[in-house]
Design an enzyme around this catalytic site. Structure first.
Site, PDB file in Angstrom:
ATOM      1  N   ASP A 269      55.840  73.285  38.628  1.00 19.74           N
ATOM      2  CA  ASP A 269      57.142  73.422  39.252  1.00 19.74           C
ATOM      3  C   ASP A 269      57.402  74.925  39.414  1.00 19.74           C
ATOM      4  O   ASP A 269      56.650  75.763  38.911  1.00 19.74           O
ATOM      5  CB  ASP A 269      58.225  72.717  38.417  1.00 19.74           C
ATOM      6  CG  ASP A 269      59.410  72.313  39.279  1.00 19.74           C
ATOM      7  OD1 ASP A 269      60.105  71.349  38.937  1.00 19.74           O
ATOM      8  OD2 ASP A 269      59.636  72.962  40.325  1.00 19.74           O
TER       9      ASP A 269
HETATM   10  C1  GLC Z   1      62.368  72.953  42.243  1.00 16.88           C
HETATM   11  C2  GLC Z   1      62.267  71.509  41.776  1.00 16.88           C
HETATM   12  C3  GLC Z   1      61.108  70.758  42.364  1.00 16.88           C
HETATM   13  C4  GLC Z   1      60.878  71.254  43.783  1.00 16.88           C
HETATM   14  C5  GLC Z   1      60.384  72.680  43.676  1.00 16.88           C
HETATM   15  C6  GLC Z   1      60.145  73.317  45.057  1.00 16.88           C
HETATM   16  O1  GLC Z   1      62.701  73.778  41.153  1.00 16.88           O
HETATM   17  O2  GLC Z   1      62.257  71.277  40.371  1.00 16.88           O
HETATM   18  O3  GLC Z   1      61.427  69.365  42.326  1.00 16.88           O
HETATM   19  O4  GLC Z   1      59.933  70.436  44.445  1.00 16.88           O
HETATM   20  O5  GLC Z   1      61.240  73.504  42.907  1.00 16.88           O
HETATM   21  O6  GLC Z   1      61.365  73.484  45.716  1.00 16.88           O
END
Ligand code: GLC
Length: 714
Positions: A269
């Site tokens: 993440d």
């Molecule tokens: C965010 C979220 C994740 C998302 C990623 C890209 O922090 O936790 O679900 O896909 O970053 O935006």
């Protein structure tokens, strides 16, 4: 070695260490003066993937439209100007819609209609692939029992079986049979693992989950996504009982790969790798990179820790070339499966967006849950209606959070859709303030007041958790005012999460939960209010009385004492100051018609365990009659209760459901088959087991059904 593996090895053999590491690096879209240096990075093979958004919480901020020309230019540099020529993988959070916005995933789940969910993601894939997007970070499969958590809206609620059905439908809808098809994009099962159990519903918080609970509640939906062929998984920010998932070989390799058989790649993440230092398991970026990569985390999202640290880690011997190569192999394989080497560039194609909007309306309509109706709905079109509340003219919030590419101005309001259908007078009072008092006189010329209430999309989604999950105080006052006029009062709630209903639901003559139902939800609501559509949504999670009762969920085990609040046994004893039963239970939803269930029939009373293992099943059926005045869809739900097992089992577990259309007056037989895969559970070590003994089998319209038979596994 198959052809893809050969292709992977051939590409890998020509890469320098730097170029290999570049494939493990995902950076977000450059803006302004960053662009030129970013292009240089692409030329140097440092960018394996681009996150097509800006910022750590992309779902909360305006992201701007996708600039296909710009992404094609970056791709051209990668393919034609970098030494390796490996195409970039473009990923974007296309969570529940792209140009057409479908209901938020929790609302989609309320449809209990996997066909419509799969069709939605097929439409979404078609639109997204037309905008340079190869890969979306969805479905989010985080089971959660906590509506305080803002991200509850992105998931599928409190049930592992329902989550598993959603997982398969979303992955199939997005990837199709061949993700290399131009209209298809790669799916990403996220967030592995346990994110929905963030303590206190506070986003990013720690979790405490036993292996037994993980195996039986939090893992099944991911198992379903893997079985459906998902090509990527995103690791979760959280720790589980002190072990950050991002650096856990146990979760990312032993369970995800070795036990579930996942063979794609794992992306972190956003900044989760460098955050291992904040979590106190790494001293610096080099430690973060080493721990995450060795755990089985292949691609690093945004923080450049892999890009900056892995080369030295290899040179110092802390990370082996094999470890790097294995991660790169997984990324290259997925790029090949996506067809990037044959079709690296986005060539825009025509598609029928009006068909997508029809699909969005159909799914929105099937997601709306009728929670209460004392006969006031459906309205006659000649009725004189007063529309009141902050959502009468609302557009943007109807589309919900994680909506990057829809356009609010294209989203009809409830006022517009009711006005278009009504043959009576429609008066609207927006907001909840004094304007209501000054225009009260119109009340005496109306037959019914429809209160359009809810929560802003900005109160939901990532980093948007709430301690109180109720309607705003001014909306509650408005409900009481409307009640005081003595007129019939209908409520339509545009919420992302199911709000606590004590002191709210009692004041309505009818109540619809329309969710943040997407571009077409207002049209769907108007059809339902006037009876052109019969509501058929069912609750994918429990509707609590009070926020203080959280967590409350239906698939709970029995206590040793004679008290089971959820099922009303001595419910008054659970708290001395509050009645701790659900306001509306899991699986609940009303219709305009009435379904009556006959007795459950089963073709056999018992099956020997070995025969069960060999595939023998219990064939169960039930006759159901539509005794009402409308054709309608009923979601017939089958639950089990394993009365005696080596581990405590839930009082009810959803194991199957069928959504069936019954013409008015029609009786139909609904059949189920349950066998080995439905009647067991997972031990703490992950082993699946079915034990001998009695199993109660329930069939009904929600989890409180007491209509049951008992079968025996002998
Ligand atoms: C965010 C979220 C994740 C998302 C990623 C890209 O922090 O936790 O679900 O896909 O970053 O935006």
């Amino acid at each position: 070695m198959n052809s893809i593996e050969k292709q992977v090895e051939e590409i890998l053999s020509k890469l320098s260490l730097k170029e290999k590491i570049g494939q493990l690096n995902q950076q977000e879209t450059p803006v302004g003066e960053e662009v030129e240096s970013f292009k240089e990075q692409v030329r140097n093979g440092e960018i394996g993937s681009i996150l097509m958004s800006v910022g750590a919480t992309a779902g909360n901020d305006a992201q701007g439209a996708v600039n296909v020309k710009f992404y094609n230019e970056l791709q051209r540099i990668a393919v034609e100007e970098s030494r390796s020529g490996i195409p970039i993988l473009f990923g974007r959070d296309v969570i529940h819609g792209h140009r057409t916005v479908f209901p938020i995933p929790l609302a989609m789940t309320a449809s209990f209609n996997e066909e419509l969910i799969e069709k939605a993601y097929e439409d979404i894939s078609r639109e997204a692939s037309n905008d340079s997007i190869h890969w979306t970070f969805t479905p989010m499969l985080d089971l959660s029992r906590d509506p305080r958590w803002g991200r509850i809206i992105e998931g599928t609620g409190e049930d592992p079986y329902l989550g598993s059905v959603f997982a398969k439908a979303a992955v199939k809808g997005l990837q199709g049979d061949n993700p290399a098809d131009k209209d298809r994009i790669l799916a990403c099962a996220k967030h592995f693992l346990g994110y929905g159990a963030s303590e206190g519903g506070r986003d990013y918080n720690r979790t405490e989950i036993s292996d037994y609970t993980l195996n039986n509640y939090y893992i099944p939906a991911f198992k379903s996504a893997v079985s459906a062929g998902v090509k990527t998984v995103m690791s979760a920010f959280n720790d589980i009982s002190g072990q950050p998932v991002t650096s856990s070989k146990y979760y990312l390799t032993d369970i995800l790969r070795d036990r579930l058989g996942f063979d794609g790649f794992v992306v972190s993440d956003y900044d989760a790798v460098c955050q291992l230092a904040r979590q106190g398991v790494a001293e610096n970026d080099a430690d973060c990179a080493e721990l995450a990569l060795k755990a089985g985390l292949d691609m690093d999202m945004h923080d450049k820790v892999y890009l900056n640290e892995l080369e030295n880690l290899v040179k110092s011997g802390r990370v082996s070339t094999d470890t790097i190569d294995n991660a790169v192999r997984r990324v290259l394989k997925v790029k090949i499966l996506k067809g990037l080497f044959e079709n690296p560039y986005c060539e825009r194609r025509e598609y029928d967006i009006s068909k997508h909007r029809e699909d969005a309306k159909e799914l929105a309509a099937e997601s709306v849950v009728l929670l209460k109706n004392n006969g006031v709905l459906p309205l006659d079109k000649s009725a004189n209606v007063g529309l009141v509340g902050p959502f009468v003219h609302e557009r943007r919030s109807l589309m919900g959070s994680w909506m990057l590419d829809g356009k609010a101005e294209e989203t009809p309001t409830v006022y517009e859709t009711i006005k278009a259908k009504s043959e009576g007078s429609v008066v609207s009072v927006n907001g909840t303030g004094l304007s209501w008092d000054s225009s009260l006189k119109w009340m005496y010329n109306t037959d019914v007041t429809v209160l359009c209430l809810g929560e802003s999309w900005t109160a939901t989604g990532e980093f948007r958790s709430q301690a109180e999950v109720s309607l705003a105080p001014d909306q509650i006052k408005l409900i009481e005012k409307a009640r005081s006029t003595g007129k019939k009062v209908v409520g339509v709630l545009f919420c992302g999460r199911p709000v606590a209903m004590q002191g709210i639901a009692e004041n309505f003559d009818a109540l619809l939960l329309a969710w943040h139902g997407g571009s077409e939800v207002a049209s769907a609501v108007a059809d339902i209010i006037y009876g052109d559509t019969v509501p058929c949504g069912r609750m994918p999670m429990t509707v609590i009385r009070e926020s203080t009762h959280i967590p409350m969920y239906y698939n709970v085990t029995s206590s040793g004492r004679p008290v089971n609040c959820y099922y009303g046994e001595n419910a008054g004893e659970c708290y001395i100051d509050s009645l701790a039963t659900p306001y509306y239970p899991f699986g609940f939803g009303l219709s305009y018609t009435e379904f009556n269930y006959g007795d459950i029939k089963c073709d056999k009373k018992e099956i020997a365990l070995n025969e069960l293992k060999e595939g023998k099943k219990f064939k169960i059926s039930i006759d159901i009659k539509n005794d009402g005045e409308f054709d309608g869809k009923e979601t017939v739900q089958l639950y089990i209760h394993d009365k005696l097992a080596s581990f405590m089992r839930p009082i009810k577990e959803l194991k199957a459901f069928k959504k069936v259309l019954f013409k008015k007056g029609e009786t139909a037989t609904v059949d189920f088959e349950i066998g080995f895969d439905d009647l067991g559970f997972y031990l703490p070590n992950g082993e699946y087991t079915v034990e001998k003994g009695e199993i109660e089998v329930f069939i009904g319209k929600d989890c409180l059904t007491d209509r049951k038979i008992t079968v025996l596994i002998k």
